[in-house]
Every structure is written in structure tokens, then in C-alpha cells.
Design an enzyme around this catalytic site. Structure first.
Site: not given
Ligand code: ADP
Length: 399
Positions: A10, A84, A173, A201, A234, A378
């Protein structure tokens, strides 16, 4: 053939991430990221616990430094490199074996993804130079949504903007929505790729989708990933006249408005505190009113989007939560479901809060369509689409 190995890459504007995946196997054998490329602070970290400096390294330098570390984990040659790629426009409706023509096609989509596609191409070119014998495949974030019908993908704008300039809804996504809806079919005995699903997602970027028997029927993101849901930074949907309003009343130019909508809004803007849901949940529990409002708006707007997308389906077999928030935040799931009784969806509060973080599970109440939490993957989807493509290519093209 089984047990084949795929390196998933990526390429970002200042980073390159890679993961070594084995066919049909969850989890990466090895992963690594090089960040702050093209600066004096460039560095890498790997899942083996190695870190190092790569001062002023380009994407090519970084890949060159990391590939020997990948090679230590190979018990057979790599079968493919899966890249990706964010924007495939209307041309790419599935994964593509990379060659000059496909690269030109990705370049042609740069106006649609001016930050992402050039970064993806940098990773592609570096990998093709360093691994010339390995088939390289592009897997597009947009491709899954190319099954949307025109009434879902067209904006109510003059035809020329679509026909000549490609202004339409594309959606993003796609690998995640496809992966979790396929898994949902397996988890509910409808069968992989079957079923009528609403998918959410929810990561830093957030999008929802209506999937019918493995085909995207509609999704919340549009021409760009800004449309739709409230996200970390966003705004998601705003009045399309907001640009003009801010220009007239505050004298803001396009760069300022783009920064506002992409980097300063969403959960961060509403809460005035953070873009991170974990932090906001904690602040809400401590009585922070901005955090409370941000979470409420996030969940209400998600529910509204899902209810809207339901019209793209003949029935609802279930709702799927995924991404960092969807997989881990029982609060977000519970608050969102409060607004979805109209679809007959009802959550089991005990199962929702008891679900171990990061695990797949079912959390619907008796009599409700399925409500599933499915960790997305992914990279696995990219690896599998890369191998599926090679299996269907004539030998001469992949040799
Ligand atoms: P990305 O889109 O960068 O891959 P992720 O899928 O890792 O991001 O999602 C990040 C989000 O998930 C953040 O807002 C983070 O706070 C939230 N998150 C991760 N673990 C938890 C949790 N245990 N409780 C609530 N939110 C969480």
C-alpha cells in the site's frame, strides 16, 4: 495450488506499507511500514521488532531496504505482489495484472484521486523495478462499486459533467465491504457471496454499503471519499452550497475549505477534542458535552445512511459492523441501532457488550435480522483477488 505467498503493498504519499500473506490464512506472516519518506526523518518498523532510519529514502530505497527482511520469511517464491490502488474510475471493475497499459489507466484516473493514485503508482513502480519476475496486480478500492446502477451512481447534474468529465459517485472501501459481506454469508449459512447486507465500515474513514449477493448496489461515498458519513476528521455530507457560503461570508478559498472539510471536521470538529473514537468514549463518560454530541451525530447519521441504503435491497438479511470503530465500539453499535427499529433491526445489549474486541460475532436480538461484527481484512482480500486473477490469466501473461 495452495499455500502461495503474496506481498501486499500500500503506497502512500510519504509511506509504504507491506504485508506478507499466505493464501487462505488469516494474519500476516510479516509486515512493515516505512514512513516520512523523502525527508531526513524517514524510518521503518517491522513486525519482527526491527526499526531503523532511512534518511531521505525514496519509496524505491525503502522497498529495497525492506525486501531482504521479507525474504527471510519466504519458504517459496512470491506468487504475486498485490497493490492497493484507490481509484480505478469506470475502467477497472476488477483486479488487473499490471503492465504499461494498466499503469496508463491508473494515471488517467489521477484527476479523480490526485493524492492517492500518484502515491499508489510510486509503490507500483518501485516494486516492479525490484521484483521484475513476480506478477504484480492492482486491486482497486472503487472496483467493487462498479456494479451500482445508474440511479445510484449519477448525481443530478448536467449529463456532460458525467459523460465528459467522469463526475459521478464511485464509492471506496470496496475491498472491505466485499470481504465482510462474503464472510457474513459464511457466518450465517447463506453461503459465501450470498445475502442482502447493509455494511458499515467505520475506521478513520467511514462508509456504508448495500450489498446484494456479492454486488454493491449503493454506497455512501461518492466522487471522493468525503461524501456520506461523519468520519474522524471529514465532515461527510454537508449542504453543497457550503463552499459558496464560506467563500462569500468568510472570504475562504478552495484550499481553506478543503482543509476544513477533510481535516478539521467530523468527530474532531464536532467534539473540539479528538478524531479518535476511543478517546471520545472516555471523554463522554467523563461528561464532555462535545464528545457526547460528536458520538450522537456520528451514530444518527450512520443510521440514517443505512436506512437510506436499505431501499437498494429487496430485503435485509443483516447489518455488518467493521473497521476499528465498528469492530470495537459497543457504544457506537448500540446507539446506531437505537435509530434502526424501523428496519426491524434489534440488538441484544448483553451480547453486544460482551463480544470480545476484534472478534467476529452475532449480536442481534431474537427475531431481528442478523447483526454481525466482522473484523475486516483488506490485505487478505487483496491477496486473494491477486491470486484469483493469476488463476484466470493465460500463462504467457504471468510468466
Ligand atoms: P483506519 O481507517 O486508519 O484503518 P481503523 O480501522 O484502525 O482506522 O479505526 C480507527 C478508529 O477505531 C479510531 O477512531 C479508534 O479510536 C477506533 N477504535 C479502535 N479501538 C477502539 C475501541 N476499543 N473502542 C472504540 N473505538 C476504537
Amino acid at each position: 495450488m495452495t499455500n502461495r505467498l503474496v506481498l501486499v503493498i500500500n503506497g502512500g504519499s510519504s509511506s509504504i506499507k507491506m504485508a506478507l500473506r499466505r493464501e487462505d490464512t488469516p494474519g500476516a506472516l510479516f509486515d512493515a511500514i516505512a514512513e516520512r519518506l523523502n525527508t531526513s526523518q524517514a524510518c521503518y518498523t517491522t513486525s519482527d521488532g526491527e526499526r531503523g532510519e532511512l534518511a531521505n529514502a525514496t519509496h524505491l530505497d525503502a522497498l529495497n531496504a525492506l525486501l531482504p527482511m521479507v525474504e527471510r520469511h519466504l519458504d517459496r517464491p512470491l506468487s504475486a505482489v498485490g497493490h492497493r490502488v484507490v481509484h480505478g474510475g469506470e475502467r477497472f471493475t476488477s483486479a488487473q495484472l499490471l503492465n504499461d497499459d494498466i499503469i496508463a489507466g491508473i494515471e488517467a484516473n489521477v484527476p479523480l484521486a490526485p493524492l492517492h493514485n500518484p502515491a499508489n503508482l510510486t509503490g507500483i513502480r518501485a516494486a516492479m523495478q525490484l521484483l521484475p519476475q513476480t506478477p504484480q496486480v492492482a486491486v482497486f478500492d472503487t472496483a467493487f462499486h462498479q456494479t451500482m446502477p445508474p440511479h445510484a451512481f449519477r448525481y443530478a447534474l448536467p449529463d456532460e459533467l458525467y459523460a465528459v468529465h467522469g463526475v459521478r459517485r464511485y464509492g471506496f472501501h470496496g475491498t472491505s465491504h466485499k470481504y465482510v459481506s462474503d464472510q457474513a454469508g459464511l457466518l450465517t449459512s447463506l453461503g459465501k457471496g450470498n445475502g442482502a447486507w447493509l455494511t458499515a465500515h467505520l475506521g478513520n474513514g467511514c462508509s456504508s454499503c448495500a450489498v446484494l449477493d456479492g454486488r454493491s448496489m449503493d454506497t455512501s461515498m461518492g466522487l471522493t471519499p468525503l461524501e456520506g458519513l461523519v468520519m474522524g476528521t471529514r465532515s461527510g455530507d454537508v449542504d453543497p452550497n457550503l463552499h459558496a457560503h464560506l467563500a462569500r461570508t468568510l472570504g475562504w478559498d478552495l484550499n481553506r475549505i478543503e482543509r476544513l472539510l477533510n481535516r478539521e471536521s467530523g468527530l474532531l470538529g464536532l467534539s473540539g477534542l479528538s478524531n479518535d473514537m476511543r478517546e471520545l468514549e472516555q471523554a463522554r463518560a467523563d461528561g464532555h458535552s462535545g464528545a457526547q454530541l460528536a458520538i450522537e451525530v456520528f451514530c444518527y447519521r450512520l443510521a440514517r445512511s443505512l436506512a437510506g441504503l436499505s431501499v437498494a435491497l429487496p430485503r435485509i438479511d443483516g447489518l455488518i459492523f467493521t473497521g476499528g470503530i465498528g469492530e470495537n465500539s459497543a457504544l457506537t453499535r448500540a446507539l446506531t441501532l437505537k435509530h434502526l427499529a424501523v428496519l426491524g433491526l434489534r440488538i441484544d445489549p448483553d451480547n453486544n457488550s460482551a463480544l470480545p474486541r476484534g472478534q467476529a460475532g452475532r449480536i442481534e436480538a431474537k427475531g431481528s435480522p442478523a447483526i454481525l461484527v466482522i473484523p475486516t481484512d483488506e490485505e487478505r482480500q487483496i491477496a486473494e483477488e491477486s491470486l484469483d486473477l493469476l488463476d484466470t490469466q493465460p500463462r504467457s501473461q504471468t510468466a
